[in-house]
Scaffold this active site. Structure first.
Site, PDB file in Angstrom:
ATOM      1  N   GLU A 130     -53.738 -83.304   6.862  1.00 41.41           N
ATOM      2  CA  GLU A 130     -52.820 -83.123   5.731  1.00 41.41           C
ATOM      3  C   GLU A 130     -53.301 -83.959   4.547  1.00 41.41           C
ATOM      4  OE1 GLU A 130     -50.817 -81.504   4.009  1.00 41.41           O
ATOM      5  OE2 GLU A 130     -48.878 -81.567   5.038  1.00 41.41           O
ATOM      6  N   ASP A 131     -52.998 -83.487   3.349  1.00 41.23           N
ATOM      7  CA  ASP A 131     -53.374 -84.244   2.158  1.00 41.23           C
ATOM      8  C   ASP A 131     -52.418 -85.411   1.915  1.00 41.23           C
ATOM      9  OD1 ASP A 131     -51.290 -82.500   1.589  1.00 41.23           O
ATOM     10  OD2 ASP A 131     -52.033 -81.915  -0.384  1.00 41.23           O
ATOM     11  N   ASP A 134     -45.008 -87.083   2.172  1.00 37.02           N
ATOM     12  CA  ASP A 134     -44.084 -87.582   1.163  1.00 37.02           C
ATOM     13  C   ASP A 134     -42.741 -87.808   1.848  1.00 37.02           C
ATOM     14  OD1 ASP A 134     -42.433 -87.807  -1.096  1.00 37.02           O
ATOM     15  OD2 ASP A 134     -43.768 -86.597  -2.308  1.00 37.02           O
ATOM     16  N   PHE A 184     -46.167 -88.893  -8.806  1.00 33.85           N
ATOM     17  CA  PHE A 184     -46.677 -87.564  -8.479  1.00 33.85           C
ATOM     18  C   PHE A 184     -48.181 -87.552  -8.729  1.00 33.85           C
ATOM     19  CE2 PHE A 184     -47.460 -83.060  -8.533  1.00 33.85           C
ATOM     20  CZ  PHE A 184     -46.735 -82.681  -7.416  1.00 33.85           C
ATOM     21  N   ARG A 197     -56.097 -78.858  -9.058  1.00 34.74           N
ATOM     22  CA  ARG A 197     -56.871 -78.955  -7.811  1.00 34.74           C
ATOM     23  C   ARG A 197     -58.344 -79.195  -8.144  1.00 34.74           C
ATOM     24  NH1 ARG A 197     -53.271 -77.400  -3.743  1.00 34.74           N
ATOM     25  NH2 ARG A 197     -51.950 -75.604  -4.183  1.00 34.74           N
TER      26      ARG A 197
HETATM   27  N1  HPA Z   1     -48.796 -84.350  -5.421  1.00 29.38           N
HETATM   28  C1  HPA Z   1     -49.079 -83.095  -4.973  1.00 29.38           C
HETATM   29  N2  HPA Z   1     -48.497 -82.533  -3.929  1.00 29.38           N
HETATM   30  C2  HPA Z   1     -47.564 -83.265  -3.283  1.00 29.38           C
HETATM   31  C3  HPA Z   1     -47.228 -84.566  -3.685  1.00 29.38           C
HETATM   32  C4  HPA Z   1     -47.869 -85.133  -4.805  1.00 29.38           C
HETATM   33  O1  HPA Z   1     -47.616 -86.285  -5.233  1.00 29.38           O
HETATM   34  N3  HPA Z   1     -46.296 -85.016  -2.813  1.00 29.38           N
HETATM   35  C5  HPA Z   1     -46.094 -84.001  -1.917  1.00 29.38           C
HETATM   36  N4  HPA Z   1     -46.844 -82.944  -2.194  1.00 29.38           N
HETATM   37 MG    MG Z   2     -49.496 -80.358   0.320  1.00 30.54          MG
END
Ligand code: HPA
Ligand code: MG
Length: 216
Positions: A130-131, A134, A184, A197
């Site tokens: 996962e990136d 949150d 963010f 992106r």
């Molecule tokens: N940026 C982009 N995508 C996300 C973020 C964020 O800070 N938090 C959860 N998804």
């Molecule tokens: Mg994501």
């Protein structure tokens, strides 16, 4: 608990010190994690993962779209580790897509909007890649979906974990790249409504950027 590099609140670099695409320059506030540092940390995560999951085939599952850069680099480091360490770790890949964000707000409704037939994970060791974690809602949904396919073991690696008060039961992945402030973030495949992106570094978006690329 998983180790990570902690990025303190306000710990950023001036964007003028880095190469930012011209079409984003005025919408980026600052650079939080340069790509070079992301790659160095990812190399070490790959080493830790290979150490822990050396028994049996490993299926790495990419959470699209935000995870694709991290997934690509992490996979490359795992494959290189396999080739040079004398260790045998058969490695395969798969993809899943979930969505929970509208503008910079996490919606309560997490949707699966794509993905393969996940029967490939049955009986295997699974690494969810996962990136960013949150609120933790997306990952809880993901873990429920994967569990239905009866994998042998599931581990989660997230490049970023946000310091946010919204986290459900303070969910923590098994491997973490960086703990980041509650800003963010965009870049390195993380998006704001599908923009940013195509930015190499992980950056903080500014107010002008949020307004420019808002959906409504
Ligand atoms: N940026 C982009 N995508 C996300 C973020 C964020 O800070 N938090 C959860 N998804
Ligand atoms: Mg994501």
């Amino acid at each position: 608990m998983a180790n990570f590099i902690k990025i303190e609140d306000g710990q950023t670099f001036a964007k003028e010190m880095f190469c930012i695409p011209q079409h984003y320059e005025e919408y980026v506030e600052s650079v939080m994690i340069p790509k070079g540092l992301i790659l160095n940390r990812t190399e070490r995560l790959a080493r830790d993962i290979c150490r822990d999951l050396s028994h049996g085939p490993l299926v790495a599952l990419c959470c699209l779209k935000g995870g694709y850069q991290f997934f690509s680099h992490l996979s490359e480091f795992i494959i290189n580790h396999n080739a040079t360490s004398g260790q045998s770790l058969p490695f395969s890949i798969d993809f899943i897509r979930l969505k929970s964000y509208e503008n910079d707000v996490s919606t309560s409704d997490v949707k699966v909007i794509g993905g393969d037939d996940l029967s490939s994970v049955t009986g295997k060791n699974v690494l969810i890649v996962e990136d960013i974690i949150d609120t933790g809602k997306t990952m809880q949904k993901m873990l429920n979906i994967i569990a239905e396919y009866k994998p042998a073991q599931v581990k989660v690696v997230s490049l970023l974990v946000k310091r946010t008060p919204l986290k459900i039961d303070s969910y923590r992945p098994d491997y973490i790249g960086f703990e980041v402030p509650n800003n963010f973030l965009v870049g390195y495949a993380l998006d704001y409504n599908e923009y940013f992106r195509d930015l190499s570094h992980i950056c903080v978006i500014n107010k002008k950027g949020k307004e420019k690329y808002a959906t409504k």
